[in-house]
Design a protein around this motif. Structure first.
Motif, PDB file in Angstrom:
ATOM      1  N   LEU A 194       0.839  -1.203   0.000  1.00 46.33           N
ATOM      2  CA  LEU A 194       0.000   0.000   0.000  1.00 46.33           C
ATOM      3  C   LEU A 194       0.875   1.254   0.000  1.00 46.33           C
ATOM      4  O   LEU A 194       0.686   2.168  -0.811  1.00 46.33           O
ATOM      5  CB  LEU A 194      -0.941  -0.001   1.211  1.00 46.33           C
ATOM      6  N   ALA A 195       1.858   1.293   0.906  1.00 46.24           N
ATOM      7  CA  ALA A 195       2.719   2.482   0.987  1.00 46.24           C
ATOM      8  C   ALA A 195       3.505   2.676  -0.310  1.00 46.24           C
ATOM      9  O   ALA A 195       3.681   3.804  -0.769  1.00 46.24           O
ATOM     10  CB  ALA A 195       3.661   2.365   2.189  1.00 46.24           C
ATOM     11  N   ASN A 196       3.968   1.592  -0.897  1.00 42.43           N
ATOM     12  CA  ASN A 196       4.701   1.723  -2.172  1.00 42.43           C
ATOM     13  C   ASN A 196       3.808   2.279  -3.275  1.00 42.43           C
ATOM     14  O   ASN A 196       4.240   3.089  -4.098  1.00 42.43           O
ATOM     15  CB  ASN A 196       5.263   0.367  -2.609  1.00 42.43           C
ATOM     16  N   ASN A 197       2.538   1.845  -3.268  1.00 42.26           N
ATOM     17  CA  ASN A 197       1.600   2.365  -4.259  1.00 42.26           C
ATOM     18  C   ASN A 197       1.298   3.851  -4.045  1.00 42.26           C
ATOM     19  O   ASN A 197       0.965   4.565  -4.983  1.00 42.26           O
ATOM     20  CB  ASN A 197       0.289   1.567  -4.215  1.00 42.26           C
ATOM     21  N   LEU A 198       1.378   4.303  -2.774  1.00 43.81           N
ATOM     22  CA  LEU A 198       1.053   5.696  -2.444  1.00 43.81           C
ATOM     23  C   LEU A 198       2.241   6.643  -2.540  1.00 43.81           C
ATOM     24  O   LEU A 198       2.062   7.859  -2.602  1.00 43.81           O
ATOM     25  CB  LEU A 198       0.526   5.779  -0.994  1.00 43.81           C
ATOM     26  N   SER A 199       3.452   6.092  -2.529  1.00 46.94           N
ATOM     27  CA  SER A 199       4.607   6.937  -2.213  1.00 46.94           C
ATOM     28  C   SER A 199       4.908   7.995  -3.271  1.00 46.94           C
ATOM     29  O   SER A 199       5.583   8.981  -2.974  1.00 46.94           O
ATOM     30  CB  SER A 199       5.845   6.076  -1.938  1.00 46.94           C
ATOM     31  N   PHE A 200       4.358   7.844  -4.503  1.00 44.95           N
ATOM     32  CA  PHE A 200       4.582   8.907  -5.498  1.00 44.95           C
ATOM     33  C   PHE A 200       3.959  10.231  -5.054  1.00 44.95           C
ATOM     34  O   PHE A 200       4.310  11.293  -5.590  1.00 44.95           O
ATOM     35  CB  PHE A 200       4.034   8.493  -6.870  1.00 44.95           C
TER      36      PHE A 200
ATOM     37  N   GLY B 199      12.404  -2.043   8.321  1.00 49.18           N
ATOM     38  CA  GLY B 199      13.797  -1.699   8.078  1.00 49.18           C
ATOM     39  C   GLY B 199      14.007  -0.840   6.840  1.00 49.18           C
ATOM     40  O   GLY B 199      15.131  -0.417   6.576  1.00 49.18           O
ATOM     41  N   ASN B 200      12.932  -0.579   6.081  1.00 46.62           N
ATOM     42  CA  ASN B 200      13.042   0.312   4.920  1.00 46.62           C
ATOM     43  C   ASN B 200      12.818   1.747   5.407  1.00 46.62           C
ATOM     44  O   ASN B 200      11.693   2.154   5.685  1.00 46.62           O
ATOM     45  CB  ASN B 200      12.000  -0.076   3.858  1.00 46.62           C
ATOM     46  N   LYS B 201      13.904   2.509   5.472  1.00 44.68           N
ATOM     47  CA  LYS B 201      13.847   3.834   6.089  1.00 44.68           C
ATOM     48  C   LYS B 201      13.156   4.878   5.213  1.00 44.68           C
ATOM     49  O   LYS B 201      12.903   6.004   5.653  1.00 44.68           O
ATOM     50  CB  LYS B 201      15.274   4.307   6.403  1.00 44.68           C
ATOM     51  N   THR B 202      12.853   4.515   3.964  1.00 40.36           N
ATOM     52  CA  THR B 202      12.296   5.513   3.040  1.00 40.36           C
ATOM     53  C   THR B 202      10.947   6.045   3.509  1.00 40.36           C
ATOM     54  O   THR B 202      10.669   7.241   3.390  1.00 40.36           O
ATOM     55  CB  THR B 202      12.149   4.895   1.635  1.00 40.36           C
ATOM     56  N   TYR B 203      10.084   5.165   4.041  1.00 43.63           N
ATOM     57  CA  TYR B 203       8.737   5.610   4.440  1.00 43.63           C
ATOM     58  C   TYR B 203       8.828   6.715   5.494  1.00 43.63           C
ATOM     59  O   TYR B 203       8.163   7.748   5.394  1.00 43.63           O
ATOM     60  CB  TYR B 203       7.923   4.435   4.996  1.00 43.63           C
ATOM     61  N   ALA B 204       9.649   6.496   6.506  1.00 44.39           N
ATOM     62  CA  ALA B 204       9.809   7.498   7.571  1.00 44.39           C
ATOM     63  C   ALA B 204      10.372   8.790   6.999  1.00 44.39           C
ATOM     64  O   ALA B 204       9.899   9.889   7.323  1.00 44.39           O
ATOM     65  CB  ALA B 204      10.734   6.956   8.663  1.00 44.39           C
TER      66      ALA B 204
HETATM   67  C1  LIG Z   1      11.419   1.096   0.304  1.00 44.99           C
HETATM   68  O1  LIG Z   1      10.291   1.952   0.186  1.00 44.99           O
HETATM   69  C2  LIG Z   1      10.292   2.754  -0.986  1.00 44.99           C
HETATM   70  C3  LIG Z   1       9.122   3.729  -0.887  1.00 44.99           C
HETATM   71  O2  LIG Z   1       7.920   3.148  -1.130  1.00 44.99           O
HETATM   72  C4  LIG Z   1      10.252   1.852  -2.205  1.00 44.99           C
HETATM   73  O3  LIG Z   1      10.289   2.667  -3.366  1.00 44.99           O
HETATM   74  C5  LIG Z   1      11.415   0.893  -2.188  1.00 44.99           C
HETATM   75  O4  LIG Z   1      11.260  -0.010  -3.237  1.00 44.99           O
HETATM   76  C6  LIG Z   1      11.456   0.134  -0.878  1.00 44.99           C
HETATM   77  N1  LIG Z   1      12.675  -0.661  -0.804  1.00 44.99           N
HETATM   78  C7  LIG Z   1      12.641  -1.944  -0.642  1.00 44.99           C
HETATM   79  C8  LIG Z   1      13.952  -2.622  -0.561  1.00 44.99           C
HETATM   80  O5  LIG Z   1      11.576  -2.576  -0.537  1.00 44.99           O
END
Ligand SMILES: *[C@@H]1O[C@H](CO)[C@@H](O)[C@H](O)[C@H]1NC(C)=O
Ligand SMILES: *[C@@H]1O[C@H](CO)[C@@H](O)[C@H](O)[C@H]1NC(C)=O
Ligand SMILES: *[C@@H]1O[C@H](CO)[C@@H](O)[C@H](O)[C@H]1NC(C)=O
Ligand SMILES: *[C@@H]1O[C@H](CO)[C@@H](O)[C@H](O)[C@H]1NC(C)=O
Ligand SMILES: *[C@@H]1O[C@H](CO)[C@@H](O)[C@H](O)[C@H]1NC(C)=O
Ligand SMILES: *[C@@H]1O[C@H](CO)[C@@H](O)[C@H](O)[C@H]1NC(C)=O
Ligand SMILES: *[C@@H]1O[C@H](CO)[C@@H](O)[C@H](O)[C@H]1NC(C)=O
Length: 526
Positions: A165-171, A217-222
């Motif tokens: 869900l977060a990956n779909n929203l992150s744009f 552990g994926n710091k991108t969301y934060a």
């Molecule tokens: C971490 O999250 C970002 C943001 O949604 C995503 O683009 C990226 O693919 C993720 N990384 C991994 C290793 O899942």
């Protein structure tokens, strides 16, 4: 929860709360006995939850919400089963294994890449309902309530779905400043073109997206959510902060600059202030600076926004503002603020915030106690003795409302009740802080009133007028937050102590998101 509204301006001197009214000192009564189970009431709320779930499951699942009068459904939250995901953590804390396992089996099947065709996706609503519902269920089923299921593969799949869900929203965060766009479309990815976003919709993502990073552990969301938040922690220009810590509402996505100085604890702004404190509860080490901003806002609220209606000087409401001009209007939504002040007082060990929170809770109870249904209105107003009688921006009650205003200290400008939780939510904090059974009674009265007036057909429906017989008629809609919030707080206030309950000593193992989904705290005990 929040809604976007516009409001009028008034030129009125700010009142100092402490000087107008002696603060009732609420003693800390905190023996564990005061939080013992009230089984009869807790079971009655569980019965109401089962009834509402059964109606939803029969006529609406896996759509977003039930229409209880017509036994039909709608998909106002993109068709991913909003009521099911929002009900998840409530079913779990009620230890309802059947409903828990039904929802648990469903979540891995949701396609978060595909909303109902053409539907607009709110980043904020999707985060606080779906993302939070999943993360909370994951915390509880990996932790203290793991005994409710043997389906451990599905529990693991929840976290994968949260990432999907977060990956779909992150744009949404892909803007010049990193301040997200709120209104999104998928397939292809786009936005509604808005050049601004709001205080609450920007500032109520950080708990959910940070927790997702902590769990995966994926710091991108934060990082994404905290980048957007950073413009709210350091607001520009200075005029957008008319009182220390209290901000305007709309922010330019292109340059991070506030576009106005209107605000308050009302819809559109509310959960930004709520999350400043809750981030500190979540992790007092990483989010100490958020707490400092909450303290500024809280102190300014006590000093500048607290207001007493002319006919009921014993009551305290919180005004809205446009710049330094006050607007004597508030909302059911804003009634979360009593609970937020009480939580702040507990966590920061500051009795003044508990006392002020109790005063706000008492004001919100007044909006329930004075209506024909025993339920408070969506929007209400009052006047102060400092308001000029001919001030058109702070109007007094009309002649047919005068008697009501004289007695109640507020008059109703929107009498709807759409199954909102905030008043019962604040009773929950008042009770958890003090152990005073009066707050349990107020919450019970509110629940019984909702059960008496809103319960119809296969579920619960919205009311058109809380101050008319039978609520003045229904709207055939049962929003998902009935499950997530109204029934959860109505239940938890009568339930025994447990790790997911807010603790009267200010040391908490869980913190509720703005949709009442409990998250496991990440930081060391405060
Ligand atoms: C971490 O999250 C970002 C943001 O949604 C995503 O683009 C990226 O693919 C993720 N990384 C991994 C290793 O899942
Ligand atoms: C969007 O979510 C679906 C499942 O819910 C998943 O299959 C898909 O990979 C996600 N998209 C991205 C970009 O992660
Ligand atoms: C928002 O910021 C952009 C970039 O600085 C600017 O061009 C635009 O005029 C601003 N919009 C408003 C309404 O101030
Ligand atoms: C407003 O004035 C009336 C009449 O003088 C007084 O009874 C009331 O206590 C005042 N209200 C407040 C909030 O000071
Ligand atoms: C309101 O009343 C005051 C005095 O009672 C007067 O000075 C003022 O002009 C009036 N304002 C309006 C908009 O009528
Ligand atoms: C309990 O709360 C009620 C409502 O705020 C208050 O009137 C009462 O004095 C409180 N009781 C105690 C023992 O503090
Ligand atoms: C809630 O409403 C149902 C249906 O009218 C009733 O059977 C039940 O006793 C009510 N519960 C409470 C606590 O009033």
């Amino acid at each position: 929860m929040h809604s976007s509204r516009s409001f009028a301006i008034a030129a009125v001197a700010a009142l100092c709360w402490q000087t107008v009214l002696a603060v009732p000192h609420v003693p800390r009564q905190s023996s564990a006995d005061n939080h013992a189970l009230n089984r009869q009431r807790a079971d009655a709320v569980k019965d109401a939850f089962q009834f509402a779930w059964d109606g939803y499951y029969k006529y609406a699942f896996p759509h977003d919400e039930l229409h209880p009068l017509s036994n039909s459904y709608s998909d106002s939250r993109n068709g991913w089963g909003a009521s099911a995901v929002d009900a998840f953590s409530t079913a779990i804390v009620m230890q309802n294994a059947d409903v828990t396992n039904t929802i648990l089996s469903y979540i891995p099947t949701i396609n978060f890449g595909q909303p109902v065709p053409g539907s607009q996706i709110s980043l904020f609503e999707t985060t606080i309902r779906y993302l939070a519902g999943m993360l909370s269920g994951y915390d509880l089923l990996k932790g203290p309530l793991s005994g409710l299921t043997t389906n451990t593969a599905a529990v693991d799949a929840i976290l994968t779905q949260a990432q999907n869900l977060a990956n779909n929203l992150s744009f949404a965060f892909d803007t010049p400043t990193g301040i997200p766009s709120n209104n999104l479309y998928f397939n292809p990815q786009s936005t509604d073109g808005s050049t601004s976003n709001g205080l609450a919709t920007i500032g109520s993502l950080v708990l959910e997206w940070t927790h997702l990073s902590d769990l995966t552990g994926n710091k991108t969301y934060a990082a994404l959510s905290q980048k957007g938040q950073s413009y709210l922690l350091h607001p520009q220009p200075a005029s957008s902060e008319p009182f220390p810590g209290l901000l305007g509402t709309n922010v330019n996505i292109s340059n991070g600059v506030f576009l106005d100085a209107e605000g308050g604890w009302v819809g559109g702004d509310d959960s930004f202030y709520e999350y400043l404190l809750k981030m500190y509860v979540y992790d007092s080490t990483r989010f100490a600076s958020y707490k400092d901003r909450w303290v500024l806002a809280a102190d300014s609220t006590i000093q500048y926004l607290a207001s007493h209606p002319s006919t009921r000087p014993d009551l305290t409401f919180v005004a809205m503002y446009d710049g330094q001009e006050l607007i004597f209007e508030s909302e059911h939504l804003a009634c979360f603020n009593g609970g937020n002040f009480i939580l702040g007082g507990l966590v920061l060990k500051e009795q003044k915030y508990i006392d002020f929170g109790i005063a706000l809770v008492t004001g919100c109870e007044d909006t329930y106690a004075n209506t024909l249904t025993g339920i408070g209105p969506e929007v209400f107003r009052w006047v102060t003795n400092t308001t000029a009688a001919n001030d058109t921006t702070n109007p007094g009650p009309s002649s047919h409302e005068e008697a009501f205003y004289k007695k109640a200290g507020f008059y109703i400008t929107d009498g709807a009740y759409i199954l909102r939780p905030e008043v019962i939510e604040s009773f929950y904090y008042a009770y958890r802080a003090t152990g005073n059974q009066t707050y349990r009674d107020w919450a019970w009265n509110g629940f019984v009133a909702v059960n008496t007036t809103c319960r119809v057909g296969s579920g619960f429906a919205e009311l058109q007028n809380v101050n008319a017989a039978n609520g003045g008629g229904f709207n055939d809609f049962q929003d998902s937050f009935l499950f997530a919030e109204v029934l959860k707080y109505s239940y938890l206030i009568h339930a025994p102590d447990n790790v997911w309950q807010t603790n009267h000593n200010g040391v908490n193992q869980f913190v509720f998101n703005t949709e009442a989904h409990p998250f496991k705290v990440a930081g060391p005990p405060i």
